[in-house]
Design a protein around this motif. Structure first.
Motif, PDB file in Angstrom:
ATOM      1  N   ILE A 189       0.860  -1.202   0.000  1.00 53.91           N
ATOM      2  CA  ILE A 189       0.000   0.000   0.000  1.00 53.91           C
ATOM      3  C   ILE A 189       0.886   1.240   0.000  1.00 53.91           C
ATOM      4  CG2 ILE A 189      -1.809   1.233   1.267  1.00 53.91           C
ATOM      5  CD1 ILE A 189      -2.684  -1.451   2.433  1.00 53.91           C
TER       6      ILE A 189
ATOM      7  N   GLY B 166       5.330   8.981   8.670  1.00 56.63           N
ATOM      8  CA  GLY B 166       5.613  10.411   8.555  1.00 56.63           C
ATOM      9  C   GLY B 166       6.890  10.845   9.273  1.00 56.63           C
ATOM     10  N   GLY B 167       7.201  12.115   9.124  1.00 55.69           N
ATOM     11  CA  GLY B 167       8.394  12.655   9.779  1.00 55.69           C
ATOM     12  C   GLY B 167       8.192  14.108  10.190  1.00 55.69           C
TER      13      GLY B 167
ATOM     14  N   LEU C 257       7.409   5.131  -5.048  1.00 54.70           N
ATOM     15  CA  LEU C 257       7.244   4.375  -3.804  1.00 54.70           C
ATOM     16  C   LEU C 257       6.546   3.043  -4.011  1.00 54.70           C
ATOM     17  CD1 LEU C 257       6.494   7.259  -1.292  1.00 54.70           C
ATOM     18  CD2 LEU C 257       8.551   5.853  -1.428  1.00 54.70           C
TER      19      LEU C 257
ATOM     20  N   PHE D  73      16.384   1.717   5.064  1.00 50.05           N
ATOM     21  CA  PHE D  73      15.572   2.928   5.009  1.00 50.05           C
ATOM     22  C   PHE D  73      14.366   2.747   5.926  1.00 50.05           C
ATOM     23  CE2 PHE D  73      12.074   5.511   3.652  1.00 50.05           C
ATOM     24  CZ  PHE D  73      12.664   6.729   3.346  1.00 50.05           C
TER      25      PHE D  73
ATOM     26  N   GLU E 210       6.343   2.445   6.865  1.00 50.97           N
ATOM     27  CA  GLU E 210       7.176   3.622   6.557  1.00 50.97           C
ATOM     28  C   GLU E 210       6.272   4.836   6.677  1.00 50.97           C
ATOM     29  OE1 GLU E 210      10.343   3.399   5.798  1.00 50.97           O
ATOM     30  OE2 GLU E 210      10.652   1.342   5.120  1.00 50.97           O
TER      31      GLU E 210
ATOM     32  N   ASP F  49      -8.312  -1.532   3.238  1.00 47.09           N
ATOM     33  CA  ASP F  49      -8.711  -2.323   4.406  1.00 47.09           C
ATOM     34  C   ASP F  49      -8.971  -3.778   4.022  1.00 47.09           C
ATOM     35  OD1 ASP F  49      -9.572  -2.333   7.295  1.00 47.09           O
ATOM     36  OD2 ASP F  49     -11.356  -3.154   6.318  1.00 47.09           O
TER      37      ASP F  49
ATOM     38  N   PRO G 235       1.506   5.709  -0.840  1.00 46.73           N
ATOM     39  CA  PRO G 235       0.879   7.035  -0.758  1.00 46.73           C
ATOM     40  C   PRO G 235       0.930   7.811  -2.083  1.00 46.73           C
ATOM     41  CG  PRO G 235       3.098   7.185   0.061  1.00 46.73           C
ATOM     42  CD  PRO G 235       2.932   5.783  -0.473  1.00 46.73           C
TER      43      PRO G 235
ATOM     44  N   CYS H  80       8.292  12.703   2.651  1.00 47.79           N
ATOM     45  CA  CYS H  80       8.366  12.368   4.083  1.00 47.79           C
ATOM     46  C   CYS H  80       9.689  12.798   4.696  1.00 47.79           C
ATOM     47  CB  CYS H  80       8.158  10.872   4.265  1.00 47.79           C
ATOM     48  SG  CYS H  80       9.326   9.909   3.276  1.00 47.79           S
TER      49      CYS H  80
ATOM     50  N   PHE I  46       3.576  -1.063   4.041  1.00 46.91           N
ATOM     51  CA  PHE I  46       2.755   0.157   3.958  1.00 46.91           C
ATOM     52  C   PHE I  46       3.627   1.393   4.045  1.00 46.91           C
ATOM     53  CE2 PHE I  46       0.794   3.595   6.483  1.00 46.91           C
ATOM     54  CZ  PHE I  46      -0.249   3.943   5.642  1.00 46.91           C
ATOM     55  N   THR I  47       3.396   2.338   3.170  1.00 48.07           N
ATOM     56  CA  THR I  47       3.984   3.674   3.307  1.00 48.07           C
ATOM     57  C   THR I  47       2.846   4.674   3.326  1.00 48.07           C
ATOM     58  OG1 THR I  47       6.013   3.034   2.176  1.00 48.07           O
ATOM     59  CG2 THR I  47       5.554   5.372   2.295  1.00 48.07           C
ATOM     60  N   GLY I  48       2.826   5.505   4.348  1.00 47.46           N
ATOM     61  CA  GLY I  48       1.752   6.488   4.454  1.00 47.46           C
ATOM     62  C   GLY I  48       1.776   7.146   5.821  1.00 47.46           C
TER      63      GLY I  48
ATOM     64  N   GLY J 273      -8.523   3.864   0.704  1.00 47.69           N
ATOM     65  CA  GLY J 273      -7.942   3.139   1.832  1.00 47.69           C
ATOM     66  C   GLY J 273      -8.984   2.370   2.626  1.00 47.69           C
ATOM     67  N   PRO J 274     -10.055   3.045   3.057  1.00 51.93           N
ATOM     68  CA  PRO J 274     -11.027   2.354   3.903  1.00 51.93           C
ATOM     69  C   PRO J 274     -11.704   1.155   3.216  1.00 51.93           C
ATOM     70  CG  PRO J 274     -11.277   4.718   4.103  1.00 51.93           C
ATOM     71  CD  PRO J 274     -10.284   4.491   3.007  1.00 51.93           C
TER      72      PRO J 274
ATOM     73  N   SER K 184      -2.257   4.948  -3.967  1.00 51.52           N
ATOM     74  CA  SER K 184      -3.194   5.935  -3.422  1.00 51.52           C
ATOM     75  C   SER K 184      -4.284   6.232  -4.440  1.00 51.52           C
ATOM     76  CB  SER K 184      -2.453   7.224  -3.080  1.00 51.52           C
ATOM     77  OG  SER K 184      -3.385   8.257  -2.844  1.00 51.52           O
TER      78      SER K 184
HETATM   79  P1  NAD Z   1      -2.345   7.836   3.979  1.00 49.15           P
HETATM   80  O1  NAD Z   1      -1.932   7.094   5.208  1.00 49.15           O
HETATM   81  O2  NAD Z   1      -3.582   8.641   4.032  1.00 49.15           O
HETATM   82  O3  NAD Z   1      -2.520   6.838   2.748  1.00 49.15           O
HETATM   83  C1  NAD Z   1      -1.498   5.977   2.325  1.00 49.15           C
HETATM   84  C2  NAD Z   1      -2.118   4.786   1.643  1.00 49.15           C
HETATM   85  O4  NAD Z   1      -2.887   4.059   2.596  1.00 49.15           O
HETATM   86  C3  NAD Z   1      -3.090   5.137   0.511  1.00 49.15           C
HETATM   87  O5  NAD Z   1      -2.965   4.191  -0.513  1.00 49.15           O
HETATM   88  C4  NAD Z   1      -4.440   5.013   1.190  1.00 49.15           C
HETATM   89  O6  NAD Z   1      -5.494   4.734   0.303  1.00 49.15           O
HETATM   90  C5  NAD Z   1      -4.191   3.845   2.116  1.00 49.15           C
HETATM   91  N1  NAD Z   1      -5.096   3.756   3.260  1.00 49.15           N
HETATM   92  C6  NAD Z   1      -5.758   4.766   3.877  1.00 49.15           C
HETATM   93  N2  NAD Z   1      -6.538   4.257   4.862  1.00 49.15           N
HETATM   94  C7  NAD Z   1      -6.332   2.919   4.883  1.00 49.15           C
HETATM   95  C8  NAD Z   1      -6.852   1.854   5.666  1.00 49.15           C
HETATM   96  N3  NAD Z   1      -7.725   2.075   6.642  1.00 49.15           N
HETATM   97  N4  NAD Z   1      -6.439   0.606   5.413  1.00 49.15           N
HETATM   98  C9  NAD Z   1      -5.544   0.368   4.431  1.00 49.15           C
HETATM   99  N5  NAD Z   1      -5.032   1.329   3.635  1.00 49.15           N
HETATM  100  C10 NAD Z   1      -5.410   2.602   3.865  1.00 49.15           C
HETATM  101  O7  NAD Z   1      -1.086   8.699   3.576  1.00 49.15           O
HETATM  102  P2  NAD Z   1      -0.987   9.729   2.369  1.00 49.15           P
HETATM  103  O8  NAD Z   1      -1.734  10.959   2.761  1.00 49.15           O
HETATM  104  O9  NAD Z   1      -1.314   9.044   1.098  1.00 49.15           O
HETATM  105  O10 NAD Z   1       0.575  10.015   2.352  1.00 49.15           O
HETATM  106  C11 NAD Z   1       1.191  10.958   3.128  1.00 49.15           C
HETATM  107  C12 NAD Z   1       1.865  10.329   4.319  1.00 49.15           C
HETATM  108  O11 NAD Z   1       2.774   9.334   3.889  1.00 49.15           O
HETATM  109  C13 NAD Z   1       2.700  11.331   5.093  1.00 49.15           C
HETATM  110  O12 NAD Z   1       2.511  11.127   6.475  1.00 49.15           O
HETATM  111  C14 NAD Z   1       4.123  10.983   4.695  1.00 49.15           C
HETATM  112  O13 NAD Z   1       5.105  11.339   5.624  1.00 49.15           O
HETATM  113  C15 NAD Z   1       4.020   9.511   4.554  1.00 49.15           C
HETATM  114  N6  NAD Z   1       5.117   9.003   3.729  1.00 49.15           N
HETATM  115  C16 NAD Z   1       6.104   8.276   4.316  1.00 49.15           C
HETATM  116  C17 NAD Z   1       7.180   7.819   3.576  1.00 49.15           C
HETATM  117  C18 NAD Z   1       8.280   6.998   4.191  1.00 49.15           C
HETATM  118  O14 NAD Z   1       8.983   6.325   3.447  1.00 49.15           O
HETATM  119  N7  NAD Z   1       8.461   7.000   5.506  1.00 49.15           N
HETATM  120  C19 NAD Z   1       7.244   8.115   2.220  1.00 49.15           C
HETATM  121  C20 NAD Z   1       6.233   8.885   1.643  1.00 49.15           C
HETATM  122  C21 NAD Z   1       5.164   9.311   2.420  1.00 49.15           C
END
Ligand code: NAD
Length: 487
Positions: free
Chosen positions: A151, A255-256, A160, A457, A253, A216, A153, A287, A229-231, A211-212, A180
């Motif tokens: 999954i 936020g920061g 990613l 990473f 992976e 999910d 972002p 991030c 998962f990255t998000g 996502g939901p 995403s």
């Molecule tokens: P997000 O958490 O809203 O969504 C990320 C992914 O998760 C999307 O595909 C979304 O559809 C899915 N998702 C959302 N709800 C879900 C659920 N309940 N179950 C399963 N999947 C679900 O994040 P975003 O807004 O897309 O991305 C921004 C965030 O990502 C920021 O916090 C950023 O720091 C982080 N990020 C981290 C890295 C890293 O490598 N550490 C890299 C890029 C972005």
């Protein structure tokens, strides 16, 4: 919208075929604010079909030699590179990022991800005991886990997603990936290349949706033993809860709230140009972007003046214009959220030196409805403020002075995140000392975002669990088995 407007309509890619979805959702072009494509609103049914296809493909794919899989990955890298411009245009339109950034960063890196893991998978070794332990020989092997749920972002969409797909399939897993819902187009374009690259049906499946619903369904599918998962951190919490009943293998992976620490002996020229890049690249939607800048008090006034001047030269405008450094933010809601932090800063008595509310942003007519914002620098913010504690994920950075090394380490660590940090100093001893004490998964000194994909990473604290890259990805996407032979 006129009924005649033809949208790009995306389909899921399941078992080597494009499969239409009965329900669709709108995807916006952030630089115009208009709908330009419709993506599947997949749910449990579509995810289940993709998982079944991946399960069916697993025995054959996992039985192939690493060399055979490597060949397929390299071919896909070639095919992406051959269409670099097409992919870059699509990424820029879908995400809002400047075309130059998509051309130089997103798409080359997506191709490189396949090439890198195609190569690295050929070089892993396992352990074998040298000693005859109780008349036994002990050794380990690594086996792919099965169907990997991936999954990703919206900020670096193909970059990613391929950072996950490449190591997963290189190690012999089959995958169901969900990009995403805001940036699905380049993943869908890549699906058009998979057969030509040599991926058997079912090895890579991509379901599109929210996502939901789709995300999910993937996380809670009993036949998906691993989730990468990255998000966002809040989403990661939900994912952890939903996968707990199945004891899934998780890599998170997140936020920061990344600090830059600038000592008085830093190379100012290099530090300023890099810190502008680290704060504002990709609209600050990385991030790893710097969002808290600690500057040693003796150079603070000079740094701030020069940093503001340099930020004003960082050009924001139509993503299609190759001279622009930044394009539009991902969505209207996100733009409002980011601007809300600037409003909060003013309410708290801080100073906004450039950007939002200070400088005028001029845009071409067709971009008037886009979600643009200028690089914004704020000072006079307390460490306890939401601006210094929460991930803003936009072109906003806060600058503050410090006096002592120990003081700045403690302030830099004073957040719940621990992803990356940047240290600027020409004192070698200090650089080592500070890097060791910072609570961050990655510390760059006198540079930023220099990435060797062999390195682990990932983040600590609320920035994540686990590490990916090189051998760490291989370990995550495989299970180790200890084998004992009595002779
Ligand atoms: P997000 O958490 O809203 O969504 C990320 C992914 O998760 C999307 O595909 C979304 O559809 C899915 N998702 C959302 N709800 C879900 C659920 N309940 N179950 C399963 N999947 C679900 O994040 P975003 O807004 O897309 O991305 C921004 C965030 O990502 C920021 O916090 C950023 O720091 C982080 N990020 C981290 C890295 C890293 O490598 N550490 C890299 C890029 C972005």
């Amino acid at each position: 919208m006129s009924k005649d407007i033809k949208y790009l309509v995306l389909e899921n890619y399941i078992g080597g075929k494009f499969v239409p979805c009965s329900k669709l959702i709108d995807s916006f072009n952030p630089s115009t604010g208009t709908v330009y494509c419709k993506i599947p609103d997949s749910g449990p049914e579509e995810v289940d079909a993709a998982v079944r296809a991946a399960k069916e493909a697993f025995p054959d794919w996992s039985a192939k030699s690493p060399e055979a899989r490597s060949k397929v990955l390299n071919k896909l890298a070639d095919l992406i590179e051959a269409r670099l411009e097409e992919f870059a245009q699509a990424e820029s339109k879908d995400q809002g990022k400047a075309i130059t950034f998509a051309r130089n960063v997103d798409i080359p890196r997506a191709a490189h991800n396949f090439r890198f893991f195609a190569s690295s998978v050929l070089h892993h070794t396992s352990d074998c005991s040298q000693m005859d332990h109780m008349g036994c020989l002990n050794y380990t092997i690594r086996c792919p886990v099965g169907v990997a749920g991936l999954i990703s972002p919206w900020n670096l969409p193909l970059y990613l997603l391929t950072w996950k797909i490449a190591p997963a399939v290189a190690a012999g897993n089959t995958v169901v990936a969900k990009p995403s819902e805001m940036t699905s187009v380049t993943a869908w374009m890549m699906c058009q290349l998979l057969e030509e690259a040599g991926f058997p049906p079912g090895v890579v499946n991509i379901v599109f949706g929210t996502g939901p619903r789709a995300g999910d369904a993937l996380v809670s599918h009993p036949d998906v033993p691993l989730i990468s998962f990255t998000g966002g951190t809040a989403t990661a919490r939900l994912i952890t809860e939903r996968s707990a009943p199945y004891c899934k293998k998780l890599s998170l992976e997140l936020g920061g709230k990344n600090p830059a620490i600038i000592f008085a002996d830093a190379d100012m020229e290099q530090c300023i140009s890099t810190t502008v890049r680290s704060s504002f690249s990709n609209q600050g939607e990385i991030c790893l972007c710097t969002s808290r800048i600690f500057v040693e008090r003796s150079i603070y006034p000079e740094f701030l003046t020069r940093f503001v001047e340099a930020a004003r030269r960082w050009k924001t405008g139509a993503p299609t214009d190759p001279s622009n450094d930044n394009g539009a933010l991902i969505s209207k809601e996100h733009l409002q959220k980011v601007k809300g932090y600037v409003a909060l800063a003013l309410k708290e008595g801080a100073q906004v030196h450039c950007g939002e509310g200070v400088d005028k942003l001029t845009l071409p007519e067709q971009n008037a409805g886009g979600y643009f914002m200028l690089p914004t620098i704020i000072s006079g913010v307390k460490d306890s403020s939401a601006l210094m504690q929460e991930e803003i994920f936009g072109p906003v950075t806060c600058v503050t002075p410090f006096d002592e090394e120990e003081e700045v380490i403690s302030r830099a660590n004073g957040v719940r995140y621990g992803l990356s940090a940047t240290v600027w100093s020409r004192d070698v001893g200090r650089v080592h000392r500070v890097a060791r004490k910072l609570e961050a998964g990655l510390v760059w000194t006198n540079c930023w975002l220099v990435r060797d994909l062999n390195l682990p990473f990932g983040g600590m604290k609320s920035s994540g669990i686990g590490r990916e890259g090189g051998v760490d990805s291989y370990h995550f996407f495989t299970e180790v088995k200890s084998i004992t032979i009595k002779h």
